[in-house]
Design a protein around this motif. Structure first.
Motif, short mmCIF file in Angstrom:
data_model
loop_
_atom_site.label_atom_id
_atom_site.label_comp_id
_atom_site.label_asym_id
_atom_site.label_seq_id
_atom_site.Cartn_x
_atom_site.Cartn_y
_atom_site.Cartn_z
N THR A 1 -45.18 -39.49 -58.44
CA THR A 1 -46.00 -39.81 -57.27
C THR A 1 -45.70 -38.80 -56.17
OG1 THR A 1 -45.99 -42.17 -57.78
CG2 THR A 1 -46.51 -41.55 -55.52
N LEU B 1 -42.23 -38.46 -51.15
CA LEU B 1 -43.00 -39.25 -50.20
C LEU B 1 -42.89 -38.71 -48.78
CD1 LEU B 1 -41.90 -42.75 -51.52
CD2 LEU B 1 -43.97 -41.49 -52.11
N THR C 1 -52.04 -33.36 -50.36
CA THR C 1 -50.91 -32.64 -50.94
C THR C 1 -51.28 -31.21 -51.29
OG1 THR C 1 -50.00 -34.67 -51.86
CG2 THR C 1 -49.27 -32.64 -52.87
N GLY D 1 -46.94 -38.61 -52.56
CA GLY D 1 -47.75 -39.39 -51.64
C GLY D 1 -47.22 -39.44 -50.24
N GLY D 2 -47.95 -40.15 -49.40
CA GLY D 2 -47.56 -40.32 -48.02
C GLY D 2 -46.66 -41.52 -47.84
N HIS E 1 -51.46 -37.52 -53.54
CA HIS E 1 -52.18 -37.74 -52.28
C HIS E 1 -53.19 -36.62 -52.08
CE1 HIS E 1 -52.81 -38.00 -47.91
NE2 HIS E 1 -52.31 -39.24 -47.99
N LYS E 2 -54.34 -36.94 -51.50
CA LYS E 2 -55.40 -35.93 -51.38
C LYS E 2 -55.06 -34.80 -50.42
CE LYS E 2 -58.20 -38.25 -47.86
NZ LYS E 2 -59.53 -38.78 -47.58
N ALA F 1 -48.59 -35.26 -45.98
CA ALA F 1 -48.30 -35.41 -47.40
C ALA F 1 -47.39 -34.26 -47.83
CB ALA F 1 -49.60 -35.40 -48.20
#
Length: 170
Positions: free
Chosen positions: A77, A103, A64, A79-80, A61-62, A87
């Protein structure tokens, strides 16, 4: 030996911070096409962090934040979660096993180990090993630095025992 996803990410991140307009996006697309990964230049990834197998299938995720000297295996992964802001924030020296999913807006402490295919939905304390779906604590490490060094091959090998004449008589 080709260029891995982390090398391309670092180039894109540096260009992004220097406010170069088009090249970071092109490098992000190169990461996608060469490694089937999504590692955005907006993500903050610390020095020394590596991705396994060149970064095949890694999705980050951007928003993170990843600490220093982490090891992220393939198909991971970070991510959100839908309906939840934020994140993951990953500490230093964290190892994440193949296929793991981290997540949501959670924090992973320093020296933590995330098992392969684990699904992490809650914070993980420092020096803790978690695994499973959902991830549960397997053990807590009282000396995480020594364990990290041993498992990463950073400790010197024990001196081999030299056979003395007395030993050969037995």
């Amino acid at each position: 030996m080709g260029v891995d996803a982390m090398t391309l990410y670092r180039m894109a991140r540096k260009l992004h911070l220097q406010k170069v307009p088009l090249l970071p996006s092109l490098l992000r697309k190169a990461i996608y096409y060469l490694h089937s990964s999504h590692i955005p230049f907006e993500a903050e990834i610390g020095e020394g962090t590596q991705v396994g197998y060149g970064g095949i299938g890694v999705v980050i995720h951007k928003a993170t934040k990843i600490g220093r000297h982490c090891l992220i295996s393939q198909q991971v992964t970070l991510g959100g979660r839908s309906g939840i802001e934020g994140a993951p924030v990953i500490g230093d020296y964290v190892r994440i096993g193949a296929g793991a999913k981290i997540l949501g807006n959670i924090h992973i402490g320093d020296f933590a180990v995330i098992g392969a295919n684990a699904v992490v939905l809650k914070d993980v304390e420092a020096a803790t090993v978690v695994a499973g779906v959902p991830a549960r604590v397997i053990r807590e490490d009282p000396d995480p630095l020594t364990t990290y060094q041993r498992e990463m091959g950073l400790l010197p090998r024990a001196k081999e025992r030299v056979q003395t004449p007395k030993d050969s008589l037995q």
